[in-house]
Design a protein around this motif. Structure first.
Motif, PDB file in Angstrom:
ATOM      1  N   UNK A  24       0.833  -1.201   0.000  1.00 57.73           N
ATOM      2  CA  UNK A  24       0.000   0.000   0.000  1.00 57.73           C
ATOM      3  C   UNK A  24       0.870   1.254   0.000  1.00 57.73           C
ATOM      4  N   UNK A  25       1.878   1.262   0.832  1.00 58.74           N
ATOM      5  CA  UNK A  25       2.779   2.417   0.891  1.00 58.74           C
ATOM      6  C   UNK A  25       3.420   2.687  -0.462  1.00 58.74           C
ATOM      7  N   UNK A  74      -7.954   1.187  -2.808  1.00 61.60           N
ATOM      8  CA  UNK A  74      -7.794   2.644  -2.757  1.00 61.60           C
ATOM      9  C   UNK A  74      -8.895   3.276  -1.919  1.00 61.60           C
ATOM     10  N   UNK A  75     -10.103   2.788  -2.079  1.00 56.27           N
ATOM     11  CA  UNK A  75     -11.219   3.311  -1.284  1.00 56.27           C
ATOM     12  C   UNK A  75     -11.047   2.952   0.183  1.00 56.27           C
ATOM     13  N   UNK A  76     -10.575   1.744   0.459  1.00 58.32           N
ATOM     14  CA  UNK A  76     -10.340   1.344   1.844  1.00 58.32           C
ATOM     15  C   UNK A  76      -9.254   2.217   2.474  1.00 58.32           C
ATOM     16  N   UNK A  77      -8.162   2.411   1.750  1.00 56.28           N
ATOM     17  CA  UNK A  77      -7.059   3.234   2.269  1.00 56.28           C
ATOM     18  C   UNK A  77      -7.563   4.644   2.553  1.00 56.28           C
ATOM     19  N   UNK A  78      -8.355   5.185   1.646  1.00 56.14           N
ATOM     20  CA  UNK A  78      -8.919   6.523   1.847  1.00 56.14           C
ATOM     21  C   UNK A  78      -9.848   6.530   3.052  1.00 56.14           C
ATOM     22  N   UNK A  79     -10.643   5.494   3.198  1.00 56.75           N
ATOM     23  CA  UNK A  79     -11.554   5.388   4.338  1.00 56.75           C
ATOM     24  C   UNK A  79     -10.820   5.333   5.664  1.00 56.75           C
ATOM     25  N   UNK A  80      -9.608   4.828   5.631  1.00 52.21           N
ATOM     26  CA  UNK A  80      -8.787   4.775   6.832  1.00 52.21           C
ATOM     27  C   UNK A  80      -8.094   6.114   7.086  1.00 52.21           C
TER      28      UNK A  80
END
Length: 90
Positions: A24-25, A74-80
């Protein structure tokens, strides 16, 4: 501190871990590009070709699966809140 590549190759499927991963990073820019393309209504095939480096004409299933899994990630990362704060934030 080493710089992350701006346009790295992607795995066939994005991670599904419940925590941010090194992958992810490395792909924060990829995730941002996917989210921007979606918000602009871009065709997934064009996004797969340009952002994910997968030709949907030659590998349609792989391209679509990679696109969908990376967009979901990407949506999950943004949600976090990770995408907006940056990869190094907790």
């Amino acid at each position: 501190m080493s710089k992350l590549p701006l346009d790295p190759d992607v795995a066939d499927v994005a991670p599904t871990d419940s925590a941010l991963t090194p992958y992810d990073n490395q792909h924060i820019v990829t995730y941002a590009r996917l989210l921007q393309a979606e918000s602009e209504g871009a065709d997934w095939r064009e996004v797969a070709r340009i952002v994910l480096h997968i030709d949907p004409d030659h590998e349609p299933d792989r391209a679509q699966n990679a696109y969908l899994s990376h967009l979901a990630r990407a949506k999950w990362v943004t949600g976090q809140g990770r995408l907006l704060r940056g990869a190094g934030s907790n």
